[in-house]
Design a protein around this motif. Structure first.
Motif, PDB file in Angstrom:
ATOM      1  N   ASP A   1       0.870  -1.178   0.000  1.00 43.13           N
ATOM      2  CA  ASP A   1       0.000   0.000   0.000  1.00 43.13           C
ATOM      3  C   ASP A   1       0.906   1.226   0.000  1.00 43.13           C
ATOM      4  O   ASP A   1       1.640   1.457   0.970  1.00 43.13           O
ATOM      5  N   LEU A   2       0.878   1.976  -1.071  1.00 47.78           N
ATOM      6  CA  LEU A   2       1.785   3.121  -1.198  1.00 47.78           C
ATOM      7  C   LEU A   2       1.550   4.177  -0.132  1.00 47.78           C
ATOM      8  O   LEU A   2       2.457   4.952   0.179  1.00 47.78           O
ATOM      9  N   ASP A   3       0.355   4.218   0.422  1.00 50.86           N
ATOM     10  CA  ASP A   3       0.044   5.213   1.444  1.00 50.86           C
ATOM     11  C   ASP A   3       0.183   4.666   2.858  1.00 50.86           C
ATOM     12  O   ASP A   3      -0.092   5.381   3.832  1.00 50.86           O
ATOM     13  N   ALA A   4       0.602   3.408   2.974  1.00 52.37           N
ATOM     14  CA  ALA A   4       0.791   2.818   4.297  1.00 52.37           C
ATOM     15  C   ALA A   4       2.055   3.361   4.946  1.00 52.37           C
ATOM     16  O   ALA A   4       2.984   3.823   4.282  1.00 52.37           O
ATOM     17  N   LYS A   5       2.091   3.286   6.247  1.00 49.08           N
ATOM     18  CA  LYS A   5       3.264   3.704   7.006  1.00 49.08           C
ATOM     19  C   LYS A   5       4.380   2.676   6.841  1.00 49.08           C
ATOM     20  O   LYS A   5       4.139   1.467   6.763  1.00 49.08           O
TER      21      LYS A   5
ATOM     22  N   THR B   1       5.595   7.328   5.069  1.00 47.54           N
ATOM     23  CA  THR B   1       4.856   6.401   4.212  1.00 47.54           C
ATOM     24  C   THR B   1       5.753   5.896   3.088  1.00 47.54           C
ATOM     25  O   THR B   1       6.847   6.422   2.855  1.00 47.54           O
TER      26      THR B   1
ATOM     27  N   ARG C   1       5.145   6.297  -0.026  1.00 40.98           N
ATOM     28  CA  ARG C   1       5.252   7.414  -0.963  1.00 40.98           C
ATOM     29  C   ARG C   1       6.366   8.373  -0.558  1.00 40.98           C
ATOM     30  O   ARG C   1       7.085   8.893  -1.419  1.00 40.98           O
ATOM     31  N   HIS C   2       6.500   8.635   0.727  1.00 36.52           N
ATOM     32  CA  HIS C   2       7.565   9.526   1.182  1.00 36.52           C
ATOM     33  C   HIS C   2       8.928   8.966   0.793  1.00 36.52           C
ATOM     34  O   HIS C   2       9.825   9.709   0.365  1.00 36.52           O
TER      35      HIS C   2
ATOM     36  N   SER D   1      10.965  11.771   3.030  1.00 36.98           N
ATOM     37  CA  SER D   1      10.809  11.100   4.322  1.00 36.98           C
ATOM     38  C   SER D   1      11.404  11.881   5.479  1.00 36.98           C
ATOM     39  O   SER D   1      11.050  11.645   6.639  1.00 36.98           O
TER      40      SER D   1
ATOM     41  N   GLY E   1       7.163  14.343   4.724  1.00 34.14           N
ATOM     42  CA  GLY E   1       6.224  15.007   3.842  1.00 34.14           C
ATOM     43  C   GLY E   1       6.384  16.506   3.754  1.00 34.14           C
ATOM     44  O   GLY E   1       5.601  17.166   3.058  1.00 34.14           O
TER      45      GLY E   1
ATOM     46  N   GLN F   1       4.619  13.601  -7.956  1.00 39.59           N
ATOM     47  CA  GLN F   1       3.912  12.979  -6.842  1.00 39.59           C
ATOM     48  C   GLN F   1       4.414  13.485  -5.497  1.00 39.59           C
ATOM     49  O   GLN F   1       4.015  12.958  -4.459  1.00 39.59           O
TER      50      GLN F   1
ATOM     51  N   PRO G   1       4.781  15.558  -2.091  1.00 36.44           N
ATOM     52  CA  PRO G   1       3.763  16.171  -1.239  1.00 36.44           C
ATOM     53  C   PRO G   1       3.638  17.664  -1.505  1.00 36.44           C
ATOM     54  O   PRO G   1       4.609  18.325  -1.904  1.00 36.44           O
TER      55      PRO G   1
END
Length: 400
Positions: free
Chosen positions: A113-117, A134, A136-137, A143, A175, A315, A317
């Motif tokens: 899950d790209l948005d998971a921690k 996350t 993504r970060h 990060s 972020g 992408q 933040p």
């Protein structure tokens, strides 16, 4: 009168020519443009100035190709000439050739899950302000983690690298800040292994490189090619009396040829999410074509169109000026040189410390690849100006 059996038909000659073109990376024909002689002049000038001993350049516009090898593997008089098939240490190109697409493939399969921690996959990393990081970060270098792992006290192995990464403290809230960090991609490479059950090098080989027919690409090239294969690989650093150098771990006279240049990846036995891939220009060109075609090449799908979009469009933040995709650089400070002065913001790519560039402009369907060993023999050469010239000339080569 029938044609003698030993005389090929025009059709077979044409087919053979097409095969030859494909083997040299030419998809449809030769790219012929007034900018091309300037590419040759720029490369010869850089080699003459000892900016790098040799290189391979591949420029492609909508299927028309210019590919050429320049110089030699090293500065020694008897050094082997570079060939278009010469294998190079791609350094941080590994992040976009191997790690980012591996993460995105696993995301397509619902395994990441790209948005998971980060801590949901690695609970041991839930400290030092990392609780909010996350996936993504990590992919966008937002990060807040430091740029790299410390070299001292001495350590070795993937487990030690993981412990060090999980022991880092963020310098900025996740972020909110861009910092290019190898730690981000080391953790991502370890994430690939955890969720897939396969080491990163094996996953990338079986799910990306082999299906894409990137036949010369992978980690640990001497394992694939044998020690005799080292002669086909461009050398990087040579050990010297370098106390305080990032490569002070090399013995005097020790030559890295087929062994990863990046010292952190070397401590991790050559396989890291941040570095370690060796490749050829024609293999990188296949990868670029795949991205330009929405994740598919020669009837084989490598990534979904959505994964390609995430990798290659902004992408980062909100509030962060440096724009990154989930892998590719778009408009960070590191993008200015390889993009050149003509390709627009919205083109994308990445560089590698050893002297490597992949830059792609989807608008004009143009890309260029530079593979070199500018770090030979002491990693003190600067080729940033060459990046700018090649980026500009590659864009000009796509002009009518």
């Amino acid at each position: 009168m029938p044609r003698p059996a030993f005389l090929p038909s025009r059709r077979s000659l044409f087919a053979a020519a097409c095969v030859a073109l494909l083997l040299t990376g030419c998809a449809h024909g030769r790219l012929d443009n007034p900018a091309i002689p300037q590419v040759d002049a720029a490369m010869q000038e850089a080699i003459g100035a000892h900016k790098l001993p040799g290189a391979v350049v591949h420029i492609e516009h909508d299927g028309a190709v210019y590919e050429r090898a320049y110089g030699r593997l090293s500065y020694e008089a008897d050094a082997r000439p570079v060939e278009t098939s010469t294998v190079y240490d791609a350094a941080s190109l590994s992040k976009v050739l191997s790690t980012a697409p591996s993460v995105l493939k696993l995301a397509e399969e619902g395994k990441i899950d790209l948005d998971a921690k980060l801590s949901s996959y690695f609970p041991e990393c839930a400290n030092g302000g990392k609780e909010a990081i996350t996936i993504r970060h990590l992919l966008t270098h937002s990060s807040g983690l430091p740029a790299g792992l410390p070299a001292k006290p001495a350590w070795h192995g993937d487990a030690a690298a993981h412990a060090l990464a999980c022991g880092q403290v963020v310098t900025h809230p996740p972020g909110t800040f861009f910092r290019y960090s190898d730690i981000n991609y080391i953790l991502l490479g370890q994430l690939v292994q955890k969720v897939s059950g396969m080491p990163l090098d094996e996953f990338a080989r079986t799910r990306i490189f082999a299906p894409l027919k990137m036949v010369d690409t992978g980690y640990l090239p001497l394992r694939r090619m044998g020690t005799g294969g080292a002669a086909l690989i461009a050398p990087t650093q040579k050990g010297a009396d370098g106390a305080g150098s990032a490569h002070g771990d090399l013995a005097p006279g020790q030559l890295l040829q087929g062994v990863v240049h990046d010292p952190t990846a070397r401590r991790m036995d050559g396989v890291a999410g941040s570095a370690g891939v060796f490749t050829t220009a024609r293999d990188v060109a296949r990868y670029a074509r795949m991205l330009l075609r929405g994740g598919e090449l020669d009837g084989v799908r490598i990534l979904s169109p959505e994964s390609v979009r995430l990798m290659t469009t902004a992408q980062s933040p909100g509030g962060i000026e440096a724009l990154r995709g989930l892998g590719m650089d778009i408009n960070s400070p590191y993008a200015v040189r390889p993009r050149g002065t003509v390709f627009p913001v919205g083109s994308y790519g990445h560089t590698g410390f050893t002297g490597c560039v992949l830059w792609i402009d989807p608008g004009s369907r143009t890309f260029y690849v530079l593979l070199s060993n500018r770090v030979y023999p002491d990693d003190k050469s600067n080729v940033l100006e060459l990046y700018t010239r090649l980026g500009t000339l590659a864009a000009q080569a796509a002009s009518p």
